[in-house]
Scaffold this motif. Structure first.
Motif, PDB file in Angstrom:
ATOM      1  N   UNK A   1     161.825 -27.679 113.260  1.00  0.00           N
ATOM      2  CA  UNK A   1     162.191 -26.789 114.370  1.00  0.00           C
ATOM      3  C   UNK A   1     161.541 -25.423 114.235  1.00  0.00           C
TER       4      UNK A   1
ATOM      5  N   UNK B   1     160.987 -21.607 116.602  1.00  0.00           N
ATOM      6  CA  UNK B   1     161.564 -20.842 117.702  1.00  0.00           C
ATOM      7  C   UNK B   1     160.755 -19.567 117.935  1.00  0.00           C
TER       8      UNK B   1
ATOM      9  N   UNK C   1     161.124 -28.921 118.787  1.00  0.00           N
ATOM     10  CA  UNK C   1     161.758 -29.805 117.812  1.00  0.00           C
ATOM     11  C   UNK C   1     160.760 -30.624 117.014  1.00  0.00           C
TER      12      UNK C   1
ATOM     13  N   UNK D   1     163.103 -23.655 111.070  1.00  0.00           N
ATOM     14  CA  UNK D   1     164.368 -24.235 110.615  1.00  0.00           C
ATOM     15  C   UNK D   1     164.158 -25.700 110.269  1.00  0.00           C
TER      16      UNK D   1
ATOM     17  N   UNK E   1     168.021 -19.946 109.782  1.00  0.00           N
ATOM     18  CA  UNK E   1     166.634 -19.739 110.149  1.00  0.00           C
ATOM     19  C   UNK E   1     165.912 -18.983 109.043  1.00  0.00           C
TER      20      UNK E   1
ATOM     21  N   UNK F   1     173.168 -11.727 110.430  1.00  0.00           N
ATOM     22  CA  UNK F   1     171.826 -11.409 109.957  1.00  0.00           C
ATOM     23  C   UNK F   1     171.684  -9.893 109.891  1.00  0.00           C
TER      24      UNK F   1
ATOM     25  N   UNK G   1     170.396 -26.953 117.722  1.00  0.00           N
ATOM     26  CA  UNK G   1     169.888 -26.329 116.508  1.00  0.00           C
ATOM     27  C   UNK G   1     169.719 -24.834 116.671  1.00  0.00           C
TER      28      UNK G   1
ATOM     29  N   UNK H   1     170.174 -20.869 117.589  1.00  0.00           N
ATOM     30  CA  UNK H   1     171.220 -19.874 117.447  1.00  0.00           C
ATOM     31  C   UNK H   1     171.261 -18.979 118.680  1.00  0.00           C
TER      32      UNK H   1
END
Lengths: 112, 113
Positions: free
Chosen positions: A31, A33, A50, A94, A101, B36, B99, B101
């Motif tokens: 993964x 992002x 993904x 991830x 993360x 975080x 998955x 956040x």
């Protein structure tokens, strides 16, 4: 330690230019992002992926596209940069099924 | 849809003061919760996380957070802050099978020496 590397720390581009932001991770994570971070708005998800060649829109995909041709690399593309895309861009990686993360250092993009 | 609300955008404290940063979330199912931290000029780092079990979780650098399910809250605390705690703090949740956040807008903490 997992490393997520963003190719540029600072970028200045002109309005209308096509901009590529590169992100590479070295731990075979499935993964990846892309977020943008703006003062008072926190982190907002642009796109995520993904797996190779798979991509999903996040919360603010307009004006952006992504490419994931190889597992370790996830590119964010601004098709025609605009001043409202001036921001800090953060890439994260991830491992599937894990929850945390790992973030890159960020690319601060200024569009003039 | 899930969302995260951080109550304070800016907090200024003196060294040795106690800290509590509020975080509330909106999601009907099981969530995982995170804090975080981003120090000036550095990348985001995980402070602590909650998945299940003891609702009081301890993280790095003396931080802790308490998950209160009935209040949908996950507040961050530290008994005595230091100048080096100056940073931006983000609360995040992961709900359901996703998955990804969802982050709050962040709290900018400034510690005055």
């Amino acid at each position: 330690d997992v490393k997520v590397t963003q190719s540029s720390r600072y970028l200045v581009k002109r309005t209308g230019e096509k901009v590529f932001l590169e992100c590479v991770q070295d731990m075979d994570h499935e993964n990846m992002f892309w977020y943008r971070q703006d003062p008072g708005l926190g982190l907002r998800l642009i796109y995520f992926s993904y797996d190779v060649k798979m991509k999903e829109k996040g919360d603010i995909p307009e004006g952006y596209s992504v490419s994931r041709e190889k597992k370790e690399r996830f590119s964010l593309i601004l098709e025609s940069a605009s001043t409202n895309q001036t921001s800090m861009y953060l890439c994260a990686s991830q491992e599937r099924g894990r929850f945390g993360y790992t973030f890159g250092s960020g690319t601060r993009l200024t569009v003039v | 849809a899930q969302s995260v609300s951080q109550h304070n955008h800016h907090v200024i404290l003196s060294e040795a003061a106690s800290l509590e940063l509020g975080c509330n979330y909106s999601y009907g199912g099981t969530v995982n919760l995170f804090w975080y931290v981003q120090y000036p000029g550095q990348h985001l780092q995980l402070l602590l996380k909650y998945f299940s079990g003891d609702p009081l979780v301890k993280g790095i650098k003396g931080f802790e957070a308490e998950f209160i399910k009935s209040k949908f809250s996950f507040n961050l605390r530290k008994p005595s802050v230091q100048w080096s705690d100056t940073a931006e703090y983000f609360c995040a949740i992961r709900g359901g099978g996703a998955d990804g956040l969802t982050f709050g807008k962040g709290t900018h903490l400034i510690i005055q020496p």
